[in-house]
Design an enzyme around this catalytic site. Sequence first.
Site, PDB file in Angstrom:
ATOM      1  N   LYS A   1      15.291  -3.023   1.963  1.00 24.81           N
ATOM      2  CA  LYS A   1      14.193  -2.584   1.090  1.00 24.81           C
ATOM      3  C   LYS A   1      14.499  -1.196   0.527  1.00 24.81           C
ATOM      4  O   LYS A   1      14.357  -0.951  -0.673  1.00 24.81           O
ATOM      5  CB  LYS A   1      12.895  -2.472   1.906  1.00 24.81           C
ATOM      6  CG  LYS A   1      11.976  -3.646   1.835  1.00 24.81           C
ATOM      7  CD  LYS A   1      10.644  -3.258   2.481  1.00 24.81           C
ATOM      8  CE  LYS A   1       9.754  -4.454   2.634  1.00 24.81           C
ATOM      9  NZ  LYS A   1       8.494  -4.133   3.287  1.00 24.81           N
TER      10      LYS A   1
ATOM     11  N   LYS B   1      -7.774 -11.112   7.057  1.00 14.15           N
ATOM     12  CA  LYS B   1      -7.456 -10.278   8.231  1.00 14.15           C
ATOM     13  C   LYS B   1      -8.621  -9.355   8.590  1.00 14.15           C
ATOM     14  O   LYS B   1      -8.967  -9.212   9.761  1.00 14.15           O
ATOM     15  CB  LYS B   1      -6.205  -9.463   7.875  1.00 14.15           C
ATOM     16  CG  LYS B   1      -5.876  -8.324   8.778  1.00 14.15           C
ATOM     17  CD  LYS B   1      -4.573  -7.680   8.354  1.00 14.15           C
ATOM     18  CE  LYS B   1      -4.722  -6.667   7.240  1.00 14.15           C
ATOM     19  NZ  LYS B   1      -5.271  -5.373   7.627  1.00 14.15           N
TER      20      LYS B   1
ATOM     21  N   PHE C   1      -8.227   0.996  -1.263  1.00 11.76           N
ATOM     22  CA  PHE C   1      -9.041  -0.091  -1.832  1.00 11.76           C
ATOM     23  C   PHE C   1      -8.293  -0.727  -3.000  1.00 11.76           C
ATOM     24  O   PHE C   1      -8.890  -1.109  -4.003  1.00 11.76           O
ATOM     25  CB  PHE C   1     -10.407   0.455  -2.284  1.00 11.76           C
ATOM     26  CG  PHE C   1     -11.192   1.092  -1.174  1.00 11.76           C
ATOM     27  CD1 PHE C   1     -11.897   0.305  -0.270  1.00 11.76           C
ATOM     28  CD2 PHE C   1     -11.200   2.462  -1.005  1.00 11.76           C
ATOM     29  CE1 PHE C   1     -12.614   0.881   0.777  1.00 11.76           C
ATOM     30  CE2 PHE C   1     -11.910   3.053   0.039  1.00 11.76           C
ATOM     31  CZ  PHE C   1     -12.623   2.261   0.932  1.00 11.76           C
TER      32      PHE C   1
ATOM     33  N   GLY D   1      -7.892 -15.526  -0.423  1.00  9.36           N
ATOM     34  CA  GLY D   1      -6.691 -15.380   0.407  1.00  9.36           C
ATOM     35  C   GLY D   1      -6.234 -13.938   0.359  1.00  9.36           C
ATOM     36  O   GLY D   1      -7.025 -13.040   0.109  1.00  9.36           O
TER      37      GLY D   1
ATOM     38  N   VAL E   1       0.839  -1.216   0.000  1.00  5.02           N
ATOM     39  CA  VAL E   1       0.000   0.000   0.000  1.00  5.02           C
ATOM     40  C   VAL E   1       0.870   1.260   0.000  1.00  5.02           C
ATOM     41  O   VAL E   1       0.685   2.166  -0.812  1.00  5.02           O
ATOM     42  CB  VAL E   1      -0.942   0.010   1.235  1.00  5.02           C
ATOM     43  CG1 VAL E   1      -1.678   1.333   1.323  1.00  5.02           C
ATOM     44  CG2 VAL E   1      -1.916  -1.141   1.162  1.00  5.02           C
TER      45      VAL E   1
ATOM     46  N   CYS F   1      -5.660  -8.989   2.899  1.00  4.79           N
ATOM     47  CA  CYS F   1      -6.759  -8.146   3.395  1.00  4.79           C
ATOM     48  C   CYS F   1      -7.998  -8.914   3.843  1.00  4.79           C
ATOM     49  O   CYS F   1      -8.403  -8.807   4.998  1.00  4.79           O
ATOM     50  CB  CYS F   1      -7.157  -7.141   2.321  1.00  4.79           C
ATOM     51  SG  CYS F   1      -5.890  -5.906   2.045  1.00  4.79           S
TER      52      CYS F   1
ATOM     53  N   LEU G   1     -18.225 -12.756  -8.002  1.00  4.04           N
ATOM     54  CA  LEU G   1     -19.142 -13.896  -7.863  1.00  4.04           C
ATOM     55  C   LEU G   1     -18.454 -15.190  -8.293  1.00  4.04           C
ATOM     56  O   LEU G   1     -19.111 -16.202  -8.441  1.00  4.04           O
ATOM     57  CB  LEU G   1     -20.388 -13.679  -8.729  1.00  4.04           C
ATOM     58  CG  LEU G   1     -21.358 -12.578  -8.321  1.00  4.04           C
ATOM     59  CD1 LEU G   1     -22.542 -12.523  -9.283  1.00  4.04           C
ATOM     60  CD2 LEU G   1     -21.880 -12.799  -6.904  1.00  4.04           C
TER      61      LEU G   1
HETATM   62  C1  UDX Z   1      -8.721  -6.822  -1.639  1.00  6.70           C
HETATM   63  C2  UDX Z   1      -9.771  -5.776  -1.982  1.00  6.70           C
HETATM   64  O1  UDX Z   1     -10.375  -6.110  -3.244  1.00  6.70           O
HETATM   65  C3  UDX Z   1      -9.161  -4.386  -2.009  1.00  6.70           C
HETATM   66  O2  UDX Z   1     -10.164  -3.413  -2.262  1.00  6.70           O
HETATM   67  C4  UDX Z   1      -8.525  -4.153  -0.646  1.00  6.70           C
HETATM   68  O3  UDX Z   1      -7.993  -2.895  -0.521  1.00  6.70           O
HETATM   69  C5  UDX Z   1      -7.462  -5.207  -0.377  1.00  6.70           C
HETATM   70  O4  UDX Z   1      -8.092  -6.493  -0.423  1.00  6.70           O
HETATM   71  P1  UDX Z   1      -6.775  -8.113  -2.942  1.00  6.70           P
HETATM   72  O5  UDX Z   1      -6.519  -8.818  -1.636  1.00  6.70           O
HETATM   73  O6  UDX Z   1      -5.638  -7.590  -3.692  1.00  6.70           O
HETATM   74  O7  UDX Z   1      -7.778  -6.871  -2.706  1.00  6.70           O
HETATM   75  O8  UDX Z   1      -7.501  -9.161  -3.896  1.00  6.70           O
HETATM   76  P2  UDX Z   1      -8.918  -9.371  -4.579  1.00  6.70           P
HETATM   77  O9  UDX Z   1      -8.801  -9.177  -6.031  1.00  6.70           O
HETATM   78  O10 UDX Z   1      -9.957  -8.610  -3.880  1.00  6.70           O
HETATM   79  O11 UDX Z   1      -9.116 -10.947  -4.326  1.00  6.70           O
HETATM   80  C6  UDX Z   1      -9.065 -11.499  -3.020  1.00  6.70           C
HETATM   81  C7  UDX Z   1      -9.275 -12.989  -3.047  1.00  6.70           C
HETATM   82  O12 UDX Z   1     -10.589 -13.304  -3.465  1.00  6.70           O
HETATM   83  C8  UDX Z   1      -8.353 -13.741  -4.023  1.00  6.70           C
HETATM   84  O13 UDX Z   1      -7.884 -14.913  -3.405  1.00  6.70           O
HETATM   85  C9  UDX Z   1      -9.242 -14.058  -5.201  1.00  6.70           C
HETATM   86  O14 UDX Z   1      -8.828 -15.189  -5.914  1.00  6.70           O
HETATM   87  C10 UDX Z   1     -10.569 -14.271  -4.513  1.00  6.70           C
HETATM   88  N1  UDX Z   1     -11.733 -14.035  -5.384  1.00  6.70           N
HETATM   89  C11 UDX Z   1     -11.951 -12.797  -5.907  1.00  6.70           C
HETATM   90  C12 UDX Z   1     -12.612 -15.070  -5.645  1.00  6.70           C
HETATM   91  O15 UDX Z   1     -12.430 -16.206  -5.171  1.00  6.70           O
HETATM   92  N2  UDX Z   1     -13.695 -14.828  -6.440  1.00  6.70           N
HETATM   93  C13 UDX Z   1     -13.959 -13.606  -6.976  1.00  6.70           C
HETATM   94  O16 UDX Z   1     -14.972 -13.457  -7.686  1.00  6.70           O
HETATM   95  C14 UDX Z   1     -13.051 -12.561  -6.715  1.00  6.70           C
END
Ligand code: UDX
Length: 446
Positions: A37, A271, A158, A265, A12, A268, A258
């Site tokens: 880093k 947690k 986000f 996983g 972030v 975010c 969906l």
């Molecule tokens: C998420 C939020 O989307 C973001 O707004 C926030 O700030 C941080 O957390 P991120 O963790 O990067 O972002 O991934 P995201 O694309 O949201 O997917 C999260 C998990 O959900 C992944 O494991 C993904 O495979 C799974 N997922 C997502 C599904 O299983 N089905 C879906 O339709 C969408």
Amino acid sequence: MNKIAIIGTGYVGLVTGVCFAQNEDNHVICVDKDNSKIERLKKGEPTIYENQLKYYLNKAIYSKHIEFTTNLDYAVGESDIIFIAVGTPSKLDGSVDLSYVYSVVDEIIKAQQKYEKELTVVVKSTVPPGTCEKIQDKFNDALSNYYLLTFVVSNPEFLKEGVAIDDFMNPDRIVIGSPKNCGNINTLYCYDVKPDTELLICDNTVTAELIKYASNAMLATRISFMNEIANIANLVGADITKVEKGIGLDKRIGDKFLKPGCGYGGSCFPKDVLGLIDLSKQLELPSYVIQATYESNLLQKRMISKILAKEIEYHTLYPRDMKVAIWGVSFKPNTDDIREAPALSTIDHLLWQYDFKEIAVYDPKAIPNLKKELGEKSNRITYGNNMYDILDGANFLIIHTDWDMFINADLEKVECLMNGGTIIDGRNIFINKQIEKEYNLKYKHI
Ligand code: UDX
């Protein structure tokens, strides 16, 4: 010139710093305790894999709009707006560990007393509702004798990993919470705000803090709901892709998030779901829905192992004579992040439960992180140079991540290498491919 410091160069903080530094009205100082880093970032080497990050990082370095340092005191001395973007991991009991946030606050206060300057402090880290007010009180208490004001503002992120730069440049919304005219930080984003981006200003910090938790919990709940519907579809013989489409066409529901799969996983959702459960507990409120999301996802992450166990039970060979290949380790495509990745649950299960002849893994980006995570156990795994060489003689191919390269796989090649084996597709990437009809392969999906 807006003088900005960003504390924490995780995904972030780094993306935020690099993106702000694209604007010539901004000068950004990124701070991190981890010297290795900072040294890499100074050389223009991103410390995480994120699409377009290398390009924008080097552009910012070249234009001298970004600096990297381990010296927080220096950064506060040089800046007027400080973003806190350090981690807020879950503790073992599910509550949120705010120690990194508070230790940064203490350091900012020390520097502020030294330089006797007023600041706007923006909390980007995801923190439980009420935290910014506590941070504001801390500043007020520590600086009242100095007659210095500090505006604490909540400005949750986000950003989705893998498309974080694009999300930053073209956000759906920018949420800012502050009782004091948002401490003027909305102007930082103004140059960037696209016509369809909503700037949502809340006149307190708790509202903005809750928006962040509720957004992630809502998305996680949608996914878990769809995972349960997919499990039903599998048993009753319904076509889950059509079910997904049929639901998503309802404009009240919409078609995003969906996709059923082997569980969500990342850094975010898991947690923040736990954080919201903990908050409800503290407020002595029930949290049935979100608690169910949490438990449902734990079960879903074991779904691949469950399908595999069934396949092994009916197989003519014993595990010691079988090879399992795995495509994808990262929790989603276009990232090397493996935090809370469903692949880790499966690999753990394979290593403890069976004595396979071989477990072979391929991921285009996440293998170094997997090796670090597994430590010594990593020796029991073979790593492929490409996605096909691990399939040679494999009885099973398990897919955990929907990387484009897997979606576009040459299935004739897969058939040739696996010679009658089974694909267990945790992301339903081949669900419309008639695998069993057109290839000599068995196919299982979520
Ligand atoms: C998420 C939020 O989307 C973001 O707004 C926030 O700030 C941080 O957390 P991120 O963790 O990067 O972002 O991934 P995201 O694309 O949201 O997917 C999260 C998990 O959900 C992944 O494991 C993904 O495979 C799974 N997922 C997502 C599904 O299983 N089905 C879906 O339709 C969408």
